[in-house]
Design an enzyme around this catalytic site. Structure first.
Site, PDB file in Angstrom:
ATOM      1  N   PHE A   1       0.860  -1.179   0.000  1.00 24.15           N
ATOM      2  CA  PHE A   1       0.000   0.000   0.000  1.00 24.15           C
ATOM      3  C   PHE A   1       0.896   1.229   0.000  1.00 24.15           C
ATOM      4  CE2 PHE A   1      -2.458   3.499   1.668  1.00 24.15           C
ATOM      5  CZ  PHE A   1      -3.635   3.396   0.932  1.00 24.15           C
TER       6      PHE A   1
ATOM      7  N   ASP B   1       9.508   2.830   1.471  1.00 22.22           N
ATOM      8  CA  ASP B   1       8.338   3.582   1.927  1.00 22.22           C
ATOM      9  C   ASP B   1       8.179   3.344   3.426  1.00 22.22           C
ATOM     10  OD1 ASP B   1       5.919   4.665   2.553  1.00 22.22           O
ATOM     11  OD2 ASP B   1       4.792   3.689   0.939  1.00 22.22           O
TER      12      ASP B   1
ATOM     13  N   LYS C   1       2.669  10.248   7.952  1.00 19.01           N
ATOM     14  CA  LYS C   1       1.983   9.795   9.164  1.00 19.01           C
ATOM     15  C   LYS C   1       2.521  10.391  10.472  1.00 19.01           C
ATOM     16  CE  LYS C   1      -0.296   5.549   7.611  1.00 19.01           C
ATOM     17  NZ  LYS C   1      -1.673   5.823   8.040  1.00 19.01           N
TER      18      LYS C   1
HETATM   19  N1  PLP Z   1       2.586   4.451   2.245  1.00 19.44           N
HETATM   20  C1  PLP Z   1       2.309   3.644   3.282  1.00 19.44           C
HETATM   21  C2  PLP Z   1       3.275   2.573   3.657  1.00 19.44           C
HETATM   22  C3  PLP Z   1       1.119   3.819   4.011  1.00 19.44           C
HETATM   23  O1  PLP Z   1       0.846   2.993   5.028  1.00 19.44           O
HETATM   24  C4  PLP Z   1       0.243   4.850   3.626  1.00 19.44           C
HETATM   25  C5  PLP Z   1      -1.019   5.049   4.344  1.00 19.44           C
HETATM   26  O2  PLP Z   1      -1.505   4.180   5.036  1.00 19.44           O
HETATM   27  C6  PLP Z   1       0.583   5.667   2.544  1.00 19.44           C
HETATM   28  C7  PLP Z   1       1.776   5.446   1.882  1.00 19.44           C
HETATM   29  C8  PLP Z   1      -0.319   6.766   2.110  1.00 19.44           C
HETATM   30  O3  PLP Z   1      -0.300   7.803   3.039  1.00 19.44           O
HETATM   31  P1  PLP Z   1      -1.447   8.901   3.061  1.00 19.44           P
HETATM   32  O4  PLP Z   1      -2.702   8.239   3.494  1.00 19.44           O
HETATM   33  O5  PLP Z   1      -0.943   9.930   4.023  1.00 19.44           O
HETATM   34  O6  PLP Z   1      -1.548   9.444   1.676  1.00 19.44           O
END
Ligand code: PLP
Length: 399
Positions: A135, A223, A252
């Site tokens: 994700f 990520d 986050k």
């Molecule tokens: N990358 C990861 C690993 C995530 O867990 C998330 C959100 O859960 C995102 C990217 C996307 O972040 P946002 O919801 O702030 O766009």
């Protein structure tokens, strides 16, 4: 009708229903507790999904936001501010980025990933390898890296060139890298797949990803939007290994709930890929978000929250496993990013029952309950949940 039900009815009439119906209506919080508009108090074991690093109403965060708001909230990127520069410097330090590294500030995780995607394009190559069940966000570039069919299908065709390989499968990664050949721009991986149910990459897998990308002249992008900023007991989850990536995405927990995202580029060559005019954001790096980020980073340092996350995570994991409950098959994750794995698909029911009992948790999969509490959670607060868990699981019904 309760006050929260009235507001939920209005919610349904006024908001686009992409999230379904929210569980309740929260009003305020204090430390690791939140209170809903009917006055019911919950121990927040989800922390806004790994966001509220310092819990709710933390004095350091409140003071930083209040002070900055009284000075200047926004200035545009024609100008900079001391908090912006200071946070960038601090992030380079805690991310162990070498000389010549750089930071781009965005406003969310998905935006950090968008910046990363553009970075990979600047290699002159177009293929990206991501992982199955990954994700990376909902904007269209990030969505192309995201695995879940239900999220992707309504918006296809997405950005081409992305191949998803089974996570932690070394042979599959080797094959995909070989297949992409000279057109491989990057491998993008979460060191811990949070949304997929808190599943960690093995150290060997991350190391292989590093070796293969280096050999192919491609970038390794990690990520750390969910796993970063101290959550696992390290500043970044991959610090548990000796892997040095080319880029890292953060969001986050970085500013404790104030929207922010960041792309960190490692070393002068990667940093030089994005130059004047090639990316931007109106709000990204604004002084308010950066002041909040600094308060979070400084408090993690001053209060020893890395060690605390590591120790409390280990304690909690052992305490929950030690319950010997027939519906608990194990606990996985690192530090304070963990999932209780279940022998039956009772997570949704357990989440509702936990809420009734005064605990906020998340059914991240039909058979897994995710915990991502504030890093300031105390052992005695954690104990109250461990004590309640058997009763919750006894009463839970399969979906
Ligand atoms: N990358 C990861 C690993 C995530 O867990 C998330 C959100 O859960 C995102 C990217 C996307 O972040 P946002 O919801 O702030 O766009």
């Amino acid at each position: 009708m309760t006050h929260s039900q009235q507001i939920l009815d209005r919610y349904q009439a006024a908001l686009i229903p992409v999230f379904g119906v929210p569980q309740t209506v929260l009003s305020h919080g204090d430390g690791c507790y939140v209170v809903d508009v009917d006055g019911k108090r919950y121990l927040d074991l989800l922390g806004g999904i790994a966001v509220n690093t310092l819990g709710h109403g933390h004095p350091a965060l409140v003071e930083a936001i209040t002070k900055q708001a009284s000075q200047v909230v926004h200035i545009s990127n024609f100008f900079t501010s001391e908090p912006q520069v200071e946070l960038a410097e601090k992030l380079l330090e805690v991310c162990r980025a070498p000389a010549g590294s750089g930071v781009f500030f965005a406003n969310s995780g998905a935006e950090a990933l968008e910046a990363a995607v553009k970075l990979t394009r600047r290699t002159g190559r177009t293929r990206i390898i991501a992982a199955q069940n990954a994700f990376h966000g909902r904007t269209t570039g990030a969505l192309a890296l995201t695995w879940k069919e239900a999220y992707r299908a309504p918006f296809e065709p997405l950005m081409p060139g992305v191949t998803h390989v089974p996570y932690n499968d070394e042979d599959a990664l080797r094959e995909a890298v070989a297949d992409a050949g000279d057109d491989l721009a990057a491998v993008v991986l979460e060191p811990i797949q949070g949304e997929a149910g808190v599943r960690a990459a093995t150290d060997a897998y991350l190391r292989l990803a590093r070796d293969l990308t280096r050999g192919a002249g491609a970038l390794l992008v990690l990520d750390e939007v969910q796993s970063g900023m101290g959550r696992t007991g390290h500043w970044l989850a991959h610090h548990a290994t000796d892997v040095v990536p080319d880029a890292v995405t953060l969001a986050k927990g970085l500013a404790g709930g104030v929207p922010i995202g960041a792309l960190i580029t490692y070393g002068p060559d990667v940093t030089a890929l994005l130059t004047g005019g090639q990316h931007g954001s109106t709000f990204g790096g604004n002084p308010l978000a950066c002041a909040a980020g600094l308060a979070v980073v400084h408090t993690i340092e001053s209060d020893g929250l890395l060690q605390h996350a590591s120790e409390l995570g280990a304690y909690l994991s052992e305490a929950m496993t030690g319950l010997g409950h027939p519906r608990i098959s194990g606990v996985r994750g690192r530090g304070l990013l963990m999932a209780i794995t279940l022998t039956e698909p009772v997570a949704a029911s357990a989440m509702a029952l936990a809420r009734e009992a005064g605990f906020l948790v998340n059914a991240v999969a039909p058979d897994a309950i995710r915990l991502a509490p504030p890093l300031i959670l105390t052992q005695s607060q954690a104990d109250t949940f461990v004590d309640a868990l058997p009763g919750i699981l006894d009463a839970a019904v399969p979906a």
